[in-house]
Design a protein around this motif. Structure first.
Motif, PDB file in Angstrom:
ATOM      1  N   PRO A 394      -1.042  -1.093   0.449  1.00 15.19           N
ATOM      2  CA  PRO A 394      -0.755  -2.118   1.450  1.00 15.19           C
ATOM      3  C   PRO A 394       0.754  -2.358   1.564  1.00 15.19           C
ATOM      4  N   GLN A 420       4.820 -17.683  -5.919  1.00  8.83           N
ATOM      5  CA  GLN A 420       3.796 -17.261  -6.853  1.00  8.83           C
ATOM      6  C   GLN A 420       3.656 -15.739  -6.736  1.00  8.83           C
ATOM      7  N   VAL A 422       1.621 -12.534  -6.993  1.00  8.60           N
ATOM      8  CA  VAL A 422       0.179 -12.247  -7.103  1.00  8.60           C
ATOM      9  C   VAL A 422      -0.110 -10.783  -7.395  1.00  8.60           C
ATOM     10  N   VAL A 456       3.436 -15.183  -2.908  1.00  6.23           N
ATOM     11  CA  VAL A 456       2.974 -16.137  -1.900  1.00  6.23           C
ATOM     12  C   VAL A 456       3.755 -17.421  -2.072  1.00  6.23           C
ATOM     13  N   TRP A 462       3.078 -14.694   2.822  1.00  7.34           N
ATOM     14  CA  TRP A 462       2.905 -13.560   1.913  1.00  7.34           C
ATOM     15  C   TRP A 462       4.128 -12.667   2.044  1.00  7.34           C
ATOM     16  N   PHE A 478       4.244  -9.900   5.027  1.00  8.65           N
ATOM     17  CA  PHE A 478       2.905  -9.438   5.421  1.00  8.65           C
ATOM     18  C   PHE A 478       2.444 -10.336   6.564  1.00  8.65           C
ATOM     19  N   ALA A 479       2.833  -9.987   7.784  1.00  4.12           N
ATOM     20  CA  ALA A 479       2.581 -10.888   8.923  1.00  4.12           C
ATOM     21  C   ALA A 479       1.093 -10.978   9.243  1.00  4.12           C
TER      22      ALA A 479
ATOM     23  N   GLY B  63      -0.039 -14.343   8.036  1.00  6.09           N
ATOM     24  CA  GLY B  63      -1.216 -13.612   8.507  1.00  6.09           C
ATOM     25  C   GLY B  63      -1.363 -13.722  10.008  1.00  6.09           C
ATOM     26  N   ARG B 208      -5.484  -9.746   3.808  1.00  2.97           N
ATOM     27  CA  ARG B 208      -4.237  -9.818   3.059  1.00  2.97           C
ATOM     28  C   ARG B 208      -4.191  -8.627   2.098  1.00  2.97           C
ATOM     29  N   PRO B 209      -3.031  -8.325   1.550  1.00  2.00           N
ATOM     30  CA  PRO B 209      -2.990  -7.200   0.614  1.00  2.00           C
ATOM     31  C   PRO B 209      -3.862  -7.416  -0.608  1.00  2.00           C
ATOM     32  N   LEU B 210      -4.132  -8.670  -0.944  1.00  2.54           N
ATOM     33  CA  LEU B 210      -4.996  -8.981  -2.087  1.00  2.54           C
ATOM     34  C   LEU B 210      -5.978 -10.052  -1.647  1.00  2.54           C
ATOM     35  N   PRO B 211      -7.100 -10.180  -2.381  1.00  2.83           N
ATOM     36  CA  PRO B 211      -8.041 -11.236  -1.997  1.00  2.83           C
ATOM     37  C   PRO B 211      -7.395 -12.618  -2.121  1.00  2.83           C
ATOM     38  N   TRP B 212      -7.839 -13.527  -1.253  1.00  2.00           N
ATOM     39  CA  TRP B 212      -7.287 -14.884  -1.260  1.00  2.00           C
ATOM     40  C   TRP B 212      -7.493 -15.569  -2.605  1.00  2.00           C
ATOM     41  N   ARG B 214      -6.898 -14.632  -5.400  1.00  5.73           N
ATOM     42  CA  ARG B 214      -5.844 -14.378  -6.381  1.00  5.73           C
ATOM     43  C   ARG B 214      -4.735 -15.428  -6.318  1.00  5.73           C
ATOM     44  N   VAL B 215      -4.729 -16.211  -5.220  1.00  5.81           N
ATOM     45  CA  VAL B 215      -3.674 -17.217  -5.095  1.00  5.81           C
ATOM     46  C   VAL B 215      -4.147 -18.514  -5.718  1.00  5.81           C
TER      47      VAL B 215
END
Lengths: 479, 239
Positions: A394, A420, A422, A456, A462, A478-479, B63, B208-212, B214-215
């Motif tokens: 990604p 943060q 991730v 984030v 992001w 990451f729009a 996003g 998103r590049p990772l699942p939500w 994870r935040v």
């Protein structure tokens, strides 16, 4: 398929061959008015009048001295343009074109459509025309000279329409016309009634032969116009032009000629060069009209031209125009569907208009370059050159033009609040080979050693950040 | 006077007339946003073709583009290209390649004064599936109206990104949304649509590049910001 000849007579040709459209105007030769435009005619000026008399009627008259050479060039250009409609074009100097269109009717969707296209094309270039159709070129020519806009599909109809024409359509000398008048022959039907042997004795063999040709009783071979091998056309402007927008009218005639020349050769151009010539000692201005794909469509070419001229500030007055199409490429016509199929419009005309205004680099498609360094991974390319690729991890939609330094406070990264992390780290270490080398963008990026993270922010952004020896940086979103 | 027997039901069938308590139908087709909760609130149950959709956002990376991906992918699947006009950063090919054939993505880097012109040209061409444009902050109402007219004549999706401050000013776009970032999803408010006012604030789990999950979220869901009502004072008459 029967032959059908279209005669195009440009009845104000001596005047309209000048590439300007300012009213009212006349063309004159030896102090006699040869031809007047509609505005001048409205003031009472007529062909054959003395120039002094015409100036008395219309003091503001623009007088152009008639230039036979310019007329010949203009007729050649029109013959090229006629290549749009038929491959069989022949010139009838000084102001007529003959097109054999019997074989092209199906292609254009009928006589009416084709004639409409031809007339619109002539009007757009600023020429007044009479059009007549007949099975023989001579008959079509005579009808057009008399201003009879008729379509005679067979010899019988041709004969009927010719009957009433005055004898001056033949183009005899003044003395011969006087002789005919004294014989009481004022219309062509009077001539048809006379015996051919008698006419031949008085006027030479030419006249009865022409009559026979008009009726289709004798062969009438016309020399076909030979389309030039390469397209370089020059056009002398009637007056010096200071503003770019004023060039549009004249340049359009050149483009119309180019499009016809291209259709006659089943070719297209991806770019052509419009050269603006200035007075002595000033270097020419080159205006390259670039198209997104090879084309011969006049409309597309004109749009690009208009866009370019709108943005052009002339450094000096222009005296001449020259259009060069150096590299025509083969471009066959497209096949129409059997049923009415709606196909999506092509994007190419839009791309070339955008480019004409915004510059070539501003409009592009993307291609992945095999390079791990994010700054080097995107190539701007032509749409046609894009190759399919496999995508990997990604990645963010947008990169910042330059990485932006991130603040670190008390061991935490800040970007509108605490960041943060991730995901990460992802090590990208590459590019030792172009350390310090110069490239198109200045200095190459060189070796990078970075650890990338996805982070984030408190505002839900992001971000793609990295750490190198100098600290933390924000590089993408990451729009 | 003999009145025409015009039934109310017939009038209500027109796409430009709707009851205050229902969503309007669309005369053009729509493309599903693939978010059920969003589709339920959109007239025509999806993004409308041939109409401007204004997306008001201040931050980047929440996003805002990912939200549109399913609809855009539907366009490129139909071999209709997508144009990106005046993007807010350098378009990064590997990211776009993950979602679209790159041949179908056209980037137009227009200077600020030419953005509206470019968008109008692209919409009017009818050759595109969707146009994504980042409009300048000071775009006139007249330009927006021209864009809306260009959009109406085409079948393209037209997504116009504008700053949040434009919320207070009127716009000819029939659909206007505001986007805000949040740590549990993308917060979407529909503040103009053909239908009753939308009370709900939607939280979309965009890709998103990772699942939500994870935040780590330490915020409560944000409250919907209220529109300021600016009352105009009656002008005092000078005697």
């Amino acid at each position: 398929m029967s032959t059908l000849w279209l005669a195009l007579r440009f009845y104000r040709f001596p005047l309209e061959a000048f590439d300007a459209a300012e009213p009212p105007a006349v063309a004159a030769a030896q102090h006699l008015v040869v031809c007047a435009n509609a505005q001048a005619e409205a003031l009472g000026v007529e062909a054959g009048m003395r120039l002094s008399g015409a100036l008395g009627l219309a003091p503001g008259l623009n007088v152009h001295e008639r230039q036979p050479l310019r007329e010949a060039e203009a007729l050649d250009r029109l013959a090229c343009w006629a290549g749009n409609f038929s491959p069989h074009v022949s010139l009838a100097a000084p102001d007529e074109l003959l097109l054999e269109i019997g074989g092209c009717l199906r292609l254009f969707g009928g006589l009416k459509v084709l004639c409409g296209l031809i007339r619109d094309g002539a009007v757009a270039q600023g020429f007044s025309t009479y059009m007549a159709l007949a099975p023989t070129p001579r008959a079509a020519q005579w009808l057009a000279r008399a201003g009879r806009e008729v379509c005679c599909k067979d010899a019988q109809a041709g004969r009927k329409n010719l009957q009433d024409l005055p004898v001056n359509v033949i183009g005899l000398s003044y003395a011969e016309e006087q002789t005919l008048a004294s014989l009481g022959a004022r219309r062509l039907k009077d001539l048809f009634a006379l015996p051919a042997s008698g006419l031949a004795r008085r006027f030479g063999i030419g006249l009865p032969q022409q009559l026979a040709q008009a009726l289709g009783e004798a062969p009438d071979l016309r020399r076909e116009f030979v389309f030039p091998a390469c397209f370089v056309q020059k056009l002398e402007l009637p007056a010096k032009v200071e503003q770019a927008a004023m060039l549009l009218f004249a340049a359009r005639r050149l483009l119309a000629s180019l499009s016809g020349w291209l259709s006659a050769r089943a070719a297209g151009v991806a770019e052509c060069d419009l050269v603006l010539l200035h007075e002595d000692g000033i270097a020419d201005t080159h205006l390259v009209l670039a198209f997104a794909s090879p084309t011969r469509e006049l409309e597309r070419m004109e749009r690009v031209l208009r866009e370019r001229l709108d943005r052009l500030a002339l450094s000096a007055a222009v005296t001449d125009l020259r259009l060069e199409a150096a590299t025509p490429v083969h471009l066959p016509g497209s096949t129409l569907g059997l049923f009415a199929q709606s196909s999506a419009q092509s994007l190419d005309p839009v791309i070339e208009r955008l480019r004409a205004r915004l510059g070539k680099q501003a409009v592009h498609a993307m291609q992945i370059k095999e390079d791990h360094r994010p700054e080097c991974a995107t190539l701007a390319v032509e749409r046609a050159d894009v190759q399919a690729v496999q995508a990997g991890l990604p990645r963010p939609f947008w990169l910042l033009p330059k990485p932006q330094a991130l603040q670190e406070r008390g061991g935490a990264l800040h970007y509108g609040g605490v960041l943060q992390r991730v995901a990460g780290p992802e090590r990208i270490e590459s590019g030792w080979w172009d350390q310090g080398e110069s490239c198109a963008e200045g200095v190459a990026l060189g070796n990078v050693q970075r650890d990338y993270y996805v982070a984030v922010s408190r505002r839900g952004e992001w971000l793609w950040i990295f750490r190198d020896t100098q600290g933390w940086w924000l590089q993408g979103v990451f729009a | 006077m003999s009145a025409l027997p015009l039934l109310l039901d017939d009038v209500l069938l027109r796409p430009d007339i709707w009851r205050g308590d229902r969503l309007a139908g669309l005369d053009a087709e729509s493309v599903s946003s693939s978010f059920a909760q969003l589709d339920a609130e959109l007239p025509g149950a999806g993004w409308p073709r041939g109409a401007l959709v204004e997306l008001l956002a201040d931050a980047r990376g929440m996003g805002e583009v990912s939200m549109l991906l399913p609809a855009l992918q539907q366009c490129t699947a139909d071999a209709l290209p997508v144009a990106i006009v005046a993007p807010p950063g350098m378009a990064h090919a590997p990211a776009w390649a993950a979602h679209f054939p790159l041949k179908q993505v056209l980037v137009v880097e227009a200077p600020r004064d030419d953005i509206a012109w470019s968008v109008e040209l692209l919409l009017a061409s009818g050759a595109l599936g969707a146009v994504l444009a980042w409009l300048p902050a000071k775009i006139g109402n007249k330009s927006l109206r021209r864009l809306q007219l260009a959009a109406e004549g085409s079948r393209s999706l037209a997504f116009m990104f504008r700053p949040l401050s434009c919320m207070q000013t009127a716009s000819p776009a029939p659909l206007r949304l505001s986007l805000r970032g949040h740590q549990q999803g993308l917060q979407v408010d529909i503040f103009k649509r053909r239908g009753p006012p939308c009370e709900k604030t939607l939280l979309l789990q965009v890709a998103r590049p990772l699942p939500w999950s994870r935040v780590r979220s330490d915020q409560p869901p944000m409250r919907r910001p209220q529109l300021e009502v600016v009352e105009s004072k009656p002008r005092q008459r000078v005697v």
